[in-house]
Design a protein around this motif. Structure first.
Motif, PDB file in Angstrom:
ATOM      1  N   SER A  15      52.242  33.099  47.049  1.00 40.15           N
ATOM      2  CA  SER A  15      51.321  33.505  45.899  1.00 40.15           C
ATOM      3  C   SER A  15      49.756  33.509  45.904  1.00 40.15           C
ATOM      4  O   SER A  15      49.017  34.022  45.521  1.00 40.15           O
ATOM      5  CB  SER A  15      51.673  32.868  44.524  1.00 40.15           C
ATOM      6  N   LYS A  16      49.534  32.567  46.855  1.00 37.28           N
ATOM      7  CA  LYS A  16      48.136  32.354  47.112  1.00 37.28           C
ATOM      8  C   LYS A  16      47.575  33.737  47.981  1.00 37.28           C
ATOM      9  O   LYS A  16      46.624  33.954  47.716  1.00 37.28           O
ATOM     10  CB  LYS A  16      48.052  31.288  48.270  1.00 37.28           C
ATOM     11  N   GLY A  17      48.328  34.119  48.645  1.00 41.43           N
ATOM     12  CA  GLY A  17      48.040  35.572  49.374  1.00 41.43           C
ATOM     13  C   GLY A  17      47.917  36.711  48.349  1.00 41.43           C
ATOM     14  O   GLY A  17      46.876  37.404  48.532  1.00 41.43           O
ATOM     15  N   ALA A  41      53.257  39.415  39.160  1.00 39.16           N
ATOM     16  CA  ALA A  41      53.955  38.989  40.159  1.00 39.16           C
ATOM     17  C   ALA A  41      53.554  37.704  40.850  1.00 39.16           C
ATOM     18  O   ALA A  41      54.312  36.901  41.343  1.00 39.16           O
ATOM     19  CB  ALA A  41      53.653  40.146  41.491  1.00 39.16           C
ATOM     20  N   ALA A  42      52.498  37.361  40.928  1.00 39.71           N
ATOM     21  CA  ALA A  42      51.938  36.162  41.388  1.00 39.71           C
ATOM     22  C   ALA A  42      52.200  35.163  40.292  1.00 39.71           C
ATOM     23  O   ALA A  42      52.864  33.819  40.881  1.00 39.71           O
ATOM     24  CB  ALA A  42      50.158  35.892  41.230  1.00 39.71           C
ATOM     25  N   GLN A  43      52.176  35.342  38.894  1.00 39.66           N
ATOM     26  CA  GLN A  43      52.740  34.316  38.006  1.00 39.66           C
ATOM     27  C   GLN A  43      54.101  34.136  38.056  1.00 39.66           C
ATOM     28  O   GLN A  43      54.539  33.020  37.937  1.00 39.66           O
ATOM     29  CB  GLN A  43      52.311  34.548  36.572  1.00 39.66           C
ATOM     30  N   LYS A  48      58.513  30.465  39.840  1.00 40.45           N
ATOM     31  CA  LYS A  48      59.649  30.179  40.524  1.00 40.45           C
ATOM     32  C   LYS A  48      59.447  29.001  41.534  1.00 40.45           C
ATOM     33  O   LYS A  48      60.399  27.890  41.478  1.00 40.45           O
ATOM     34  CB  LYS A  48      60.134  31.469  41.363  1.00 40.45           C
ATOM     35  N   SER A  49      58.148  28.663  41.892  1.00 36.34           N
ATOM     36  CA  SER A  49      58.043  27.573  42.582  1.00 36.34           C
ATOM     37  C   SER A  49      58.081  26.244  41.878  1.00 36.34           C
ATOM     38  O   SER A  49      58.713  24.948  42.047  1.00 36.34           O
ATOM     39  CB  SER A  49      56.570  27.432  43.565  1.00 36.34           C
TER      40      SER A  49
END
Length: 88
Positions: A15-17, A41-43, A48-49
């Motif tokens: 997600s950082k990327g 997508a990042a959210q 998930k994490s």
């Protein structure tokens, strides 16, 4: 580090990327819908994490607390967190 934390860490790195890519997209003036789709997508990866971290917490920290008769505090922590998650 257990398996849930390893998976959560990988999701966070991914997600950082993605976030770095989103910033670049905005700086380049990319199409708004494309940017928004990448934000979604990042959210998703962040959610998930978070789920993986919570799973680890329940399976280890909370379980241990109940075995040591200190589970009430852990339940309160989970309830507080769930109230924050449900506000979104």
């Amino acid at each position: 580090m257990n398996e849930e934390k390893k998976k959560a860490l990988q999701c966070l790195k991914t997600s950082k990327g993605q976030i770095e890519g989103i910033i670049k997209m905005i700086e380049e003036g990319r199409y708004c819908i494309d940017v928004s789709n990448q934000i979604v997508a990042a959210q998703s990866l962040l959610k998930k994490s978070n789920l993986l971290i919570l799973k680890q917490h329940l399976n280890h920290c909370v379980k241990d607390a109940f075995l040591n008769n200190t589970g009430d505090k852990k339940v309160d922590e989970i309830i507080d967190l769930l109230s924050k998650l449900l506000k979104d």
